[in-house]
Design a protein around this motif. Sequence first.
Motif, mmCIF file in Angstrom:
data_model
loop_
_atom_site.group_PDB
_atom_site.id
_atom_site.type_symbol
_atom_site.label_atom_id
_atom_site.label_comp_id
_atom_site.label_asym_id
_atom_site.label_seq_id
_atom_site.Cartn_x
_atom_site.Cartn_y
_atom_site.Cartn_z
ATOM 1 N N LYS A 111 0.824 -1.213 0.000
ATOM 2 C CA LYS A 111 0.000 0.000 0.000
ATOM 3 C C LYS A 111 0.860 1.267 0.000
ATOM 4 O O LYS A 111 1.663 1.473 0.896
ATOM 5 C CB LYS A 111 -0.905 0.008 1.240
ATOM 6 N N ILE A 112 0.641 2.082 -0.988
ATOM 7 C CA ILE A 112 1.416 3.322 -1.103
ATOM 8 C C ILE A 112 0.565 4.537 -0.746
ATOM 9 O O ILE A 112 1.059 5.546 -0.260
ATOM 10 C CB ILE A 112 1.949 3.469 -2.544
ATOM 11 N N GLY A 113 -0.713 4.433 -0.990
ATOM 12 C CA GLY A 113 -1.590 5.557 -0.700
ATOM 13 C C GLY A 113 -3.015 5.192 -1.017
ATOM 14 O O GLY A 113 -3.328 4.028 -1.265
ATOM 15 N N ALA A 114 -3.889 6.208 -0.999
ATOM 16 C CA ALA A 114 -5.290 5.956 -1.325
ATOM 17 C C ALA A 114 -5.855 7.181 -2.017
ATOM 18 O O ALA A 114 -5.358 8.294 -1.851
ATOM 19 C CB ALA A 114 -6.088 5.640 -0.068
ATOM 20 N N ILE A 115 -6.903 6.908 -2.785
ATOM 21 C CA ILE A 115 -7.459 7.979 -3.604
ATOM 22 C C ILE A 115 -8.971 7.842 -3.575
ATOM 23 O O ILE A 115 -9.498 6.730 -3.531
ATOM 24 C CB ILE A 115 -6.905 7.847 -5.037
ATOM 25 N N CYS A 116 -9.687 8.957 -3.576
ATOM 26 C CA CYS A 116 -11.135 8.830 -3.683
ATOM 27 C C CYS A 116 -11.698 9.880 -4.636
ATOM 28 O O CYS A 116 -11.106 10.951 -4.836
ATOM 29 C CB CYS A 116 -11.821 8.899 -2.322
ATOM 30 N N ALA A 117 -12.823 9.527 -5.247
ATOM 31 C CA ALA A 117 -13.430 10.391 -6.261
ATOM 32 C C ALA A 117 -14.938 10.200 -6.245
ATOM 33 O O ALA A 117 -15.456 9.354 -5.522
ATOM 34 C CB ALA A 117 -12.859 10.054 -7.632
ATOM 35 N N VAL A 118 -15.610 10.936 -7.104
ATOM 36 C CA VAL A 118 -17.073 10.935 -7.069
ATOM 37 C C VAL A 118 -17.695 9.625 -7.552
ATOM 38 O O VAL A 118 -18.817 9.303 -7.203
ATOM 39 C CB VAL A 118 -17.666 12.096 -7.897
ATOM 40 N N ASP A 119 -16.964 8.885 -8.386
ATOM 41 C CA ASP A 119 -17.498 7.580 -8.784
ATOM 42 C C ASP A 119 -16.357 6.613 -9.068
ATOM 43 O O ASP A 119 -15.188 7.006 -9.140
ATOM 44 C CB ASP A 119 -18.436 7.711 -9.991
ATOM 45 N N GLU A 120 -16.725 5.359 -9.255
ATOM 46 C CA GLU A 120 -15.712 4.321 -9.439
ATOM 47 C C GLU A 120 -14.871 4.576 -10.680
ATOM 48 O O GLU A 120 -13.660 4.392 -10.682
ATOM 49 C CB GLU A 120 -16.384 2.941 -9.579
ATOM 50 N N GLU A 121 -15.548 4.968 -11.732
ATOM 51 C CA GLU A 121 -14.857 5.130 -13.005
ATOM 52 C C GLU A 121 -13.718 6.157 -12.895
ATOM 53 O O GLU A 121 -12.617 5.936 -13.386
ATOM 54 C CB GLU A 121 -15.871 5.559 -14.066
ATOM 55 N N THR A 122 -14.029 7.259 -12.236
ATOM 56 C CA THR A 122 -13.012 8.304 -12.082
ATOM 57 C C THR A 122 -11.837 7.786 -11.251
ATOM 58 O O THR A 122 -10.684 8.097 -11.528
ATOM 59 C CB THR A 122 -13.644 9.548 -11.412
ATOM 60 N N VAL A 123 -12.149 6.983 -10.242
ATOM 61 C CA VAL A 123 -11.064 6.459 -9.405
ATOM 62 C C VAL A 123 -10.105 5.622 -10.248
ATOM 63 O O VAL A 123 -8.879 5.785 -10.171
ATOM 64 C CB VAL A 123 -11.624 5.580 -8.268
ATOM 65 N N TYR A 124 -10.673 4.762 -11.082
ATOM 66 C CA TYR A 124 -9.808 3.913 -11.913
ATOM 67 C C TYR A 124 -8.986 4.759 -12.884
ATOM 68 O O TYR A 124 -7.818 4.488 -13.123
ATOM 69 C CB TYR A 124 -10.643 2.884 -12.675
ATOM 70 N N LYS A 125 -9.617 5.766 -13.441
ATOM 71 C CA LYS A 125 -8.892 6.633 -14.378
ATOM 72 C C LYS A 125 -7.765 7.360 -13.650
ATOM 73 O O LYS A 125 -6.643 7.469 -14.156
ATOM 74 C CB LYS A 125 -9.846 7.657 -15.011
ATOM 75 N N ALA A 126 -8.083 7.862 -12.466
ATOM 76 C CA ALA A 126 -7.086 8.633 -11.709
ATOM 77 C C ALA A 126 -5.919 7.749 -11.287
ATOM 78 O O ALA A 126 -4.759 8.187 -11.294
ATOM 79 C CB ALA A 126 -7.749 9.259 -10.485
ATOM 80 N N LEU A 127 -6.229 6.513 -10.926
ATOM 81 C CA LEU A 127 -5.162 5.603 -10.484
ATOM 82 C C LEU A 127 -4.070 5.506 -11.539
ATOM 83 O O LEU A 127 -2.887 5.423 -11.225
ATOM 84 C CB LEU A 127 -5.742 4.212 -10.249
ATOM 85 N N LYS A 128 -4.505 5.501 -12.785
ATOM 86 C CA LYS A 128 -3.544 5.332 -13.875
ATOM 87 C C LYS A 128 -2.655 6.569 -14.052
ATOM 88 O O LYS A 128 -1.617 6.501 -14.683
ATOM 89 C CB LYS A 128 -4.294 5.047 -15.178
#
Lengths: 788, 289
Positions: A111-128
Motif C-alpha cells: 500500500k502506497i496511498g489511497a485515492i477517492c473520487a465521485v465515482d468508481e470510473e473516475t477512481v480507476y482513471k485517476a489511479l492510472k
Amino acid sequence: MSKEVSYLNMNKQYSYVGKSLKRTDILDKVTGRGKYIDDLKFSNMLYGKLIRSTEAHARIINIDTSEAEKLPGVKAIITAKDVPSIKYGLSPARYDENIFCTDTVKFYGDKIGAICAVDEETVYKALKLIKVEYEVLPAVFTPAEAAKEDAPQIFEEFPGNVNTEIHLEFGDIEKAKQEAYYVRTDRLVGQRTLHGFIEPHCAIAYWEGKRVHIHSSHQSVHYLQHHIARIFDMKEGDVRVTLPYVGGGFGGKVDISGVDISAVALSKITGQPVKMFFDLEEVWLNGRGRHGMDMTYTTGVTKEGKILFVESETILDGGAYSGLGVATSYYAGSLLNVLYDFDNYRFDAYRYVTNLPPCGAQRGHGQPHPRYAFESHLDHIAEDLGMDPIDLRLVNARKANTVTPNGYEVKSYYLTEANELARDASGWKDKKGKLPVGRGIGVGNGGFVTGAGFCMYRTDLPHSIGMIKVYDDGTHAIVYSQAVDIGQGSDTVLTQMAAEAMGFPYEDITICTRDTDLATLDFGAYASRQTLMAGWAVKRAGEDIKKKILIQAAEMLKVKEDGGYRSGKLMPEELDCKEGLVFVKQEPGVNITFAEVARAYFVKHGVLVGRGYYHPGKLGGKHKGAAVGTSPAYSSATQIAEVEVDMETGVTKVVGTWDVHDSGCVVNPQLLHGQVHGAFSMGIGETIWEKVTFDEKGKLLNGNFAEYRMPTALDMPHVDSLVLDTFEPNGPWGVKEVGEGATTPTLGCVANAVYDAIGVRVAELPLTPEKIWRGLKEAREAKEKEGK
Amino acid sequence: MYLPDFEYFNPDSVEEACQLLLKYGSKAKAIAGGTDVLVKMKKELLAPEVIVGIGQLSQLKKIEYVPGKGVVIGSGVTHNEVQNSKVLQEKYLSVSEAAHQMANNQVRNLGTIGGNISNAVPSADMPPILIALDTTAKIVGAKGERTLPLEDVFAGPNETVLEHDELITEFVIPDGSFTGSTYMKFGLRASGALAVVGVAASVQMEDGVIKDARIVLGAVSPVPVRAKKAEDFLKGKPAGEEIFAEAGVIASGECKPISDIRASAEYRKDMVRVFTKRALNKAANEGHV
Ligand SMILES: Cc1cc2nc3c(=O)[nH]c(=O)nc-3n(C[C@H](O)[C@H](O)[C@H](O)COP(=O)(O)OP(=O)(O)OC[C@H]3O[C@@H](n4cnc5c(N)ncnc54)[C@H](O)[C@@H]3O)c2cc1C
C-alpha cells in the motif's frame, strides 16, 4: 448423508439445542434482500481505492499525484505523509505495518496511498495517472533466499529476515532416542493458499462529529474498533463499527486490510462518506492466507507404535508483514501434543519475511499443513512397522481428562472413538491394502482449539458478554452480542441457545450482532470461539431472564392444595419455563405464558434484561509462547478419503469421504454438516489444486478463480458426515468447535489416500496431476535403473 | 476493472454489420456473446471505440441439417444451444459434448461458437472437433463471401485470416464418411478450467480397418494442429489398442507445446500421447461421442 451417533452425551431433552432449526438469515440470503457491504449507499458517498506498489522491493523516490489531482471528480489523494505514522499489526510484539509505505515497498501490491473520487470510473482513471518512481532493490521470494547470508534485509527489526524464531522442548528427547525401537524422518512441504471467500474486502466510513462510523466486511467488530482507535489516537467509544452480512472470512478478514483505515482518513479529509473497495485480485494481494511451510519430522516409536518422541523443524514463508504470523508459527507446533499423547517433543520454527503478500490465518490457523505432514509421516511409520495406519493412531490417540506436556488441559476428547467409527463407516478393513492399483484410501486426524485462551492484544476484558432484552409486552426478545456471523451460522446457534436458556420460542427472538454501539462485547469470529464463548455469555443472559421470570411467575401462579388454593407461596425453584410457557414442575397443568409473566415484570420493574459474562480464566503453562493453543476445549476429528488416481495422467478424483467429529454437543446438526462439507471442499482443493503463484519478479499470477482453482461442485465427492455427540464440561450444554478443526485432517487424509493409490509419496502440496505424473515417472525410471 | 467508453451499434443484418466494420476499421470490434471481448476490455487488453453487436442476429442462430450439404451451424449459436441441439445430438454428439465441456453454465449461455473460433485461442475447445470433422467456415465481408476449411482460418494465437470487415456466418460439417469422432478435453478440474491439452479424433472404420482418421490437437501449438504423421500411420491399419497407443506416441512427437502456469511442455506432450490413444479408442468403438 449424515448420521448422529449419540452415546456419550446421554441427557438430551432440549427444546432448541440439538435441532437443525432454520437459519435466522436464510430468507434474507435466498431472496437477495439481505444487505452486504457493497449494497450500502449513503448520500454524497465517494469511492476510493488503494494505490499499490508495482515492484516487489523498492525504495520510493517520488510519488507524483499532480496529474491525477487535476482529473475532474477526484476528491483526495493521500500517502504516508497524510496519515498517522504509527505502525500496526495483530501481534503487539510485531506491529510492523505502516498505513502507507514510508520508505520502501515490500511486495508487489504493497500500500502506497489511497485515492477517492465521485465515482468508481473516475477512481480507476485517476489511479492510472499516479506516477511512482522507484529505486528497485533486490528481493527475496522464498525462505531459502531470505536465509542466505548476503540476502537483502527487508526489515531492520528482523535481522537475517527472521521474523519469528521458536525453540520449544518438553521431556527428555535424548533419553527417548535411546529407548526407541524405530526412528524415521520425513520432510514435507505445504504451499501458500488463500481463503477463497467470494466477497472482497470493503469499508465505508463517515464522521458524525467527533465519532467515526465504519461499515466493513470483517470478522471482528471489536478488533477493528480497537485498532482504528489506536491508529487514529481516538477513544474506542468514539469509533463505531457495524457490519452488514459478511460474505465469508475464513481468517482473511481478521487483519486490518487498509480499506478501513483509508476510508476513515479520506472521509475525515473530504467530510463525505467514503467507500473503499477491493477488486478480486486485491484480495490475493492483501493475502493473509495460509503460510507456505517446509516441515521435517523425526519420530521414534516402540515396537507397538507408541510414539516416544518427536523432533520437528518448520520453516514458514511469512511474506512481507507479521499480521497473525507469530501465532501461526506457534500454532504450527503447539497442537500436535493435543492429538497424540507423548511426552518428549521438540519444536523449532523459523518464520521468514519475504517480498510477497503477507500470510496469516486461514481456517485451521497454522494446523492443516503440519497435520498433513505429520499424518503422512505416521503412515510411513505404520508401513515400516507393518501396522495398520488406524491402529497406529489408536495406540497414540489422546484420552479425555489429560494434560499435554505443553500445559493444555484437555477435558472431553474422543479421538479414539472417532477413529473407530470412521474406520467402520468407511469400510476401511475391506479396503486398506486391498484396492487395485490407482485406487486408495487414507486417514487423517485433526482438531482445533475452541476459542483462544487469550485476547490477541493484552487486555483484561472478558471474552464475551451477552445481553437479552424482552419486549415490554413479553412477546419478543432481542439477543445482543458482537459475535460475527460470517456465514458459518453463529446468529442461528446463539439464537437457539438464547431460546433454550430462557425457555422462550426460537422464532420470537431477534439477534442483534456485529455492531459496537448496539451489541455487547465479543471478540468475534476467529479461533473457532463463538459457539462456546459467545454461547456461554448468551446462555447466562438467558438464564438470568429465566430466573427473573420464575420469581415473577411464582407470585402469579396458584396451585391446588388440600382442596383449596394457595397463591404467591410457590417457590421459583418449583417452576420451570420452556418454549414460552411457565409451569409448575410437579403439576405442569398449572401454567402461565412467558409473555404474561414478562409483561407483569415490566409493569412492576421496567425493562426485563438478562446479562451474561464469559472469561475463560487463566489457562496454560509458563514457557514462552505458552498462550498460543490454550483453550477451554479441544475438538477432535477423523477423516477418511477414498481416491482414484489416473495412473497415466496423474489426475486424482476423490470418490468418497467420511468425517467423524467429536464436537461436543451439536447445537445445530445441519450447520455442523455444512461446516464439514465446506471443510472437505477447502481441504481437497488445497491438497490437489490450489497454490498462490508468482512470477520470478514477485508479481501475482493467479489472483482470480479461473487460475486459482478451487474445487467446483462437480469435483466434490460424496461426504458422509458423522457426529459423535459428546459432552464438553467447559462448554455451554457441552459444546465444542467444528468450524476450523474440520479442515485440519483433510489434507493428510487425501494425501495418504493418494499415496495408498499410487505407492509414491509426492511430498509437496498441491498434488497436481503433473506432480503425480512426474512422481510416477521418476519412480518408474528409478526402478528401471535398478533393474539394469 | 472498468469498461472504457465506446459507441455501440446494433445492426439488423450481417451485411449492415460488415459495413459498420468496414467503416470503422481497426477502431471497431464485433461482439457476439462478449465473453472474450468484455473480459479483455476490463483487463485493458482491448479498447475498441466502436462495438458492433452481432449476437442478436437471427440469421446466425440456426442449427439444421441440409441434405446433400451437411449440418449447418450458425456462428451466433451459443454453446448451450450446441450442447442441446437435437440435430447435433443425433448426428454428431461429439460436437455437443465438446460444447458441454466448456467453461461453466453461465459462459455457455452467452458464449458463441463463432466467438470461440474467431477468438483463435490455442486452448479453445471447439476448433479441434470441428476440424476433425472437416468443417468449413462461410465468411462474409463487405465485399463478398468465401468459404474456407476451418483448419485454414487460424493464423496464430488470437489471429485469424479474416479481414477486418469479415464475419463468419456459418459452419458446415459436411456429410462425410467418418464413423466415429470425439473430443477429449484435459483441464485441471471438472469445470471452469481451460484445456491443458485437447485432442479430437475422427475415424472412418470399415470391417475393423481404419480407412481414414483425423487427429487434431488443441493447446499445444499456436493454432489447432493435425497430427498428420499419426493420421497417416493409422490408415489401413486394423483398429486396436496397440495401434492407437502407437499413434499416440507419434502424435506426441509431432506437437511442440510450451510451458506455462498450467503445465510444462513435457507433461503436455505426454498428455497428447495419452489422450490421442484414448480418443481414437473411443471414436473407433463408440461412434460420434
Ligand atoms: C470464465 C470463462 C471461461 C471460459 N472457458 C472456456 C473454455 O473452457 N473453453 C473455451 O474454448 N473457451 C472458454 N472461454 C472463452 C469464451 O467463452 C469462448 O471462447 C466463447 O466461445 C467466446 O464466444 P463469444 O460469443 O462470447 O465471443 P465474443 O467475446 O463476443 O467475441 C470473441 C472474438 O470473436 C470475434 N467474433 C465473434 N463472433 C464472430 C463472428 N461471427 N465472426 C467473426 N468474428 C467474430 C469478436 O470480434 C472477438 O474478437 C471462457 C471464457 C470465460 C469468461
